[in-house]
Write an enzyme that holds these catalytic residues in place. Sequence first.
Site, PDB file in Angstrom:
ATOM      1  N   THR A 179       0.550  -1.178   0.065  1.00  0.00           N
ATOM      2  CA  THR A 179      -0.364   0.004  -0.110  1.00  0.00           C
ATOM      3  C   THR A 179       0.690   1.299  -0.155  1.00  0.00           C
ATOM      4  OG1 THR A 179      -0.382   0.057   1.935  1.00  0.00           O
ATOM      5  CG2 THR A 179      -1.976  -0.819   1.199  1.00  0.00           C
ATOM      6  N   TRP A 180       2.441   0.967   0.091  1.00  0.00           N
ATOM      7  CA  TRP A 180       2.591   2.017  -0.583  1.00  0.00           C
ATOM      8  C   TRP A 180       2.694   3.225  -1.170  1.00  0.00           C
ATOM      9  CZ3 TRP A 180       9.169   2.161  -1.035  1.00  0.00           C
ATOM     10  CH2 TRP A 180       9.846   2.962  -0.962  1.00  0.00           C
ATOM     11  N   ASP A 220      -0.362  -5.454   3.450  1.00  0.00           N
ATOM     12  CA  ASP A 220       0.550  -4.550   4.025  1.00  0.00           C
ATOM     13  C   ASP A 220       0.974  -3.173   4.248  1.00  0.00           C
ATOM     14  OD1 ASP A 220       3.850  -4.519   5.231  1.00  0.00           O
ATOM     15  OD2 ASP A 220       4.012  -3.284   3.726  1.00  0.00           O
ATOM     16  N   TYR A 270       3.694   5.508   5.849  1.00  0.00           N
ATOM     17  CA  TYR A 270       2.828   5.566   4.095  1.00  0.00           C
ATOM     18  C   TYR A 270       2.032   6.392   4.189  1.00  0.00           C
ATOM     19  CZ  TYR A 270       5.186   0.609   3.914  1.00  0.00           C
ATOM     20  OH  TYR A 270       5.737  -0.153   3.336  1.00  0.00           O
ATOM     21  N   GLN A 276      10.717  -8.811   6.119  1.00  0.00           N
ATOM     22  CA  GLN A 276      10.300  -8.179   5.099  1.00  0.00           C
ATOM     23  C   GLN A 276      11.548  -6.832   4.708  1.00  0.00           C
ATOM     24  OE1 GLN A 276       7.153  -4.695   4.107  1.00  0.00           O
ATOM     25  NE2 GLN A 276       6.134  -5.431   4.772  1.00  0.00           N
ATOM     26  N   TYR A 318       9.693  -7.251  -0.129  1.00  0.00           N
ATOM     27  CA  TYR A 318       8.950  -5.515  -0.638  1.00  0.00           C
ATOM     28  C   TYR A 318       9.351  -5.383  -2.060  1.00  0.00           C
ATOM     29  CZ  TYR A 318      13.097  -2.876   0.888  1.00  0.00           C
ATOM     30  OH  TYR A 318      13.276  -2.176   1.694  1.00  0.00           O
TER      31      TYR A 318
HETATM   32  P1  NAP Z   1       5.851  -2.508  -6.101  1.00  0.00           P
HETATM   33  O1  NAP Z   1       4.766  -3.749  -5.652  1.00  0.00           O
HETATM   34  O2  NAP Z   1       7.040  -3.700  -6.784  1.00  0.00           O
HETATM   35  O3  NAP Z   1       5.652  -1.842  -7.617  1.00  0.00           O
HETATM   36  C1  NAP Z   1       4.879  -1.424  -7.370  1.00  0.00           C
HETATM   37  C2  NAP Z   1       4.228  -0.792  -9.000  1.00  0.00           C
HETATM   38  O4  NAP Z   1       4.304  -1.716  -9.823  1.00  0.00           O
HETATM   39  C3  NAP Z   1       2.815   0.637  -8.523  1.00  0.00           C
HETATM   40  O5  NAP Z   1       3.818   1.618  -9.594  1.00  0.00           O
HETATM   41  C4  NAP Z   1       2.159  -0.427  -9.633  1.00  0.00           C
HETATM   42  O6  NAP Z   1       1.408   0.784 -10.525  1.00  0.00           O
HETATM   43  C5  NAP Z   1       3.373  -1.386 -10.363  1.00  0.00           C
HETATM   44  N1  NAP Z   1       2.667  -2.549 -10.927  1.00  0.00           N
HETATM   45  C6  NAP Z   1       1.751  -3.522  -9.606  1.00  0.00           C
HETATM   46  N2  NAP Z   1       1.094  -4.006 -10.954  1.00  0.00           N
HETATM   47  C7  NAP Z   1       1.793  -4.389 -11.567  1.00  0.00           C
HETATM   48  C8  NAP Z   1       1.585  -5.052 -12.847  1.00  0.00           C
HETATM   49  N3  NAP Z   1       0.959  -6.187 -12.886  1.00  0.00           N
HETATM   50  N4  NAP Z   1       2.189  -4.203 -13.975  1.00  0.00           N
HETATM   51  C9  NAP Z   1       2.775  -2.853 -14.726  1.00  0.00           C
HETATM   52  N5  NAP Z   1       2.639  -2.443 -13.333  1.00  0.00           N
HETATM   53  C10 NAP Z   1       1.867  -3.367 -12.172  1.00  0.00           C
HETATM   54  O7  NAP Z   1       6.552  -1.968  -5.663  1.00  0.00           O
HETATM   55  P2  NAP Z   1       6.390  -0.911  -3.567  1.00  0.00           P
HETATM   56  O8  NAP Z   1       5.256  -1.132  -3.951  1.00  0.00           O
HETATM   57  O9  NAP Z   1       7.705  -0.592  -3.294  1.00  0.00           O
HETATM   58  O10 NAP Z   1       6.866  -2.174  -2.816  1.00  0.00           O
HETATM   59  C11 NAP Z   1       5.223  -3.257  -2.877  1.00  0.00           C
HETATM   60  C12 NAP Z   1       5.004  -3.380  -1.103  1.00  0.00           C
HETATM   61  O11 NAP Z   1       6.059  -3.689  -0.425  1.00  0.00           O
HETATM   62  C13 NAP Z   1       4.675  -1.702  -0.967  1.00  0.00           C
HETATM   63  O12 NAP Z   1       3.308  -1.192  -1.884  1.00  0.00           O
HETATM   64  C14 NAP Z   1       5.101  -1.822   0.402  1.00  0.00           C
HETATM   65  O13 NAP Z   1       3.351  -2.074   1.025  1.00  0.00           O
HETATM   66  C15 NAP Z   1       6.056  -2.357   1.079  1.00  0.00           C
HETATM   67  N6  NAP Z   1       7.360  -1.686   1.283  1.00  0.00           N
HETATM   68  C16 NAP Z   1       8.099  -2.131   1.640  1.00  0.00           C
HETATM   69  C17 NAP Z   1       9.225  -1.353   2.136  1.00  0.00           C
HETATM   70  C18 NAP Z   1      10.005  -1.028   3.569  1.00  0.00           C
HETATM   71  O14 NAP Z   1      10.579  -0.644   3.535  1.00  0.00           O
HETATM   72  N7  NAP Z   1       9.711  -1.972   4.428  1.00  0.00           N
HETATM   73  C19 NAP Z   1       9.822  -0.826   1.458  1.00  0.00           C
HETATM   74  C20 NAP Z   1       9.018  -0.649  -0.079  1.00  0.00           C
HETATM   75  C21 NAP Z   1       7.951  -1.184  -0.006  1.00  0.00           C
HETATM   76  P3  NAP Z   1      -0.041   1.052  -9.698  1.00  0.00           P
HETATM   77  O15 NAP Z   1      -0.383   1.192  -8.412  1.00  0.00           O
HETATM   78  O16 NAP Z   1      -0.694   1.968 -10.668  1.00  0.00           O
HETATM   79  O17 NAP Z   1      -1.099  -0.264 -10.057  1.00  0.00           O
END
Ligand code: NAP
Length: 278
Positions: A20-21, A49, A54, A164, A192
């Site tokens: 949900t970031w 998550d 966020y 994570q 993540y």
């Molecule tokens: P991600 O999930 O690798 O990528 C998200 C991006 O990819 C968004 O722009 C999304 O677009 C796009 N997307 C998703 N599915 C897709 C698909 N099937 N085809 C094309 N594009 C797609 O990156 P993230 O948000 O950084 O990581 C996921 C989650 O991990 C976060 O949201 C958060 O909850 C967690 N996180 C944790 C930490 C930590 O420090 N613990 C750090 C980073 C992230 P749309 O939104 O436009 O659909």
Amino acid sequence: MTRMVALPNGEKVPALGQGTWYMGERSTARAGEVAALRRGIDLGLTLIDTAEMYADGGAEEVVAEAIAGRRDEVFLVSKVYPHNASRAGVAAACERSLKRLGTDRIDLYLLHWRGNHPLSETVAGFEALQQAGKIRLWGVSNLDTDDMAELMEVPGGAACATNQVLYNPSRRGPEFDLFPALASAGIPVMAYSPIEQARLPRGGALGTVAKKHQADPFQVALAWVMRSGDVIAIPKASRIAHVEMNAAARDLILDAEDLALLDRAFPAPRRKVGLEML
Ligand code: NAP
């Protein structure tokens, strides 16, 4: 197909969840974000998550709206800021998160990254929250091997339910020593940014494997992240089409030929690589 990963207490959670970031930042996007998360829950992506960080709590409010009336279907993960991770600080931060989330409990509460508060204090704070029924399990995020070893020595530290970390084909560093250490402690990984925030190359090996399976390259990346059976992937998607594509990645099983091709394009680490963060 719903793939599951076992937590150290034996409880099983979906291997594919939802991040949900960047949700909750713009009011105009809110309805779409809620709809995307709800569609994900319908498809079995019931691990959600979030974090107090966020959108300054805004993402937790989006999650509250998405899980309203269906709290029991969801395994809710949230995180406390390191600067709030004192014994008393985690209690206050958790209370604020619960309020924003509109629930009486968080299923898994994580330390977002290592800060200045001693791990022993944070763990004591988590244990008090468990005893009060406000959180069911606790874990950590962004802890490298040395910090994990320190955590294991802290009273109660071995009860950690997950770490994570940043993990995808272009970020294989933790496979060298962190993943083996977690596996021997029986702690599953939560990956993540599993598609590197949509920056993974769509061509090359990911493209070739995708073509063979009539899939999308990012679905291949998700199937690859989940391949071992003890990694949970939490892609974030605020578009329903993306949620549906990601859910379908659970049906994609990569064979030895695919894995070998991906290994050549994204080699496994041969030496220690410090844990990277996004
Ligand atoms: P991600 O999930 O690798 O990528 C998200 C991006 O990819 C968004 O722009 C999304 O677009 C796009 N997307 C998703 N599915 C897709 C698909 N099937 N085809 C094309 N594009 C797609 O990156 P993230 O948000 O950084 O990581 C996921 C989650 O991990 C976060 O949201 C958060 O909850 C967690 N996180 C944790 C930490 C930590 O420090 N613990 C750090 C980073 C992230 P749309 O939104 O436009 O659909």
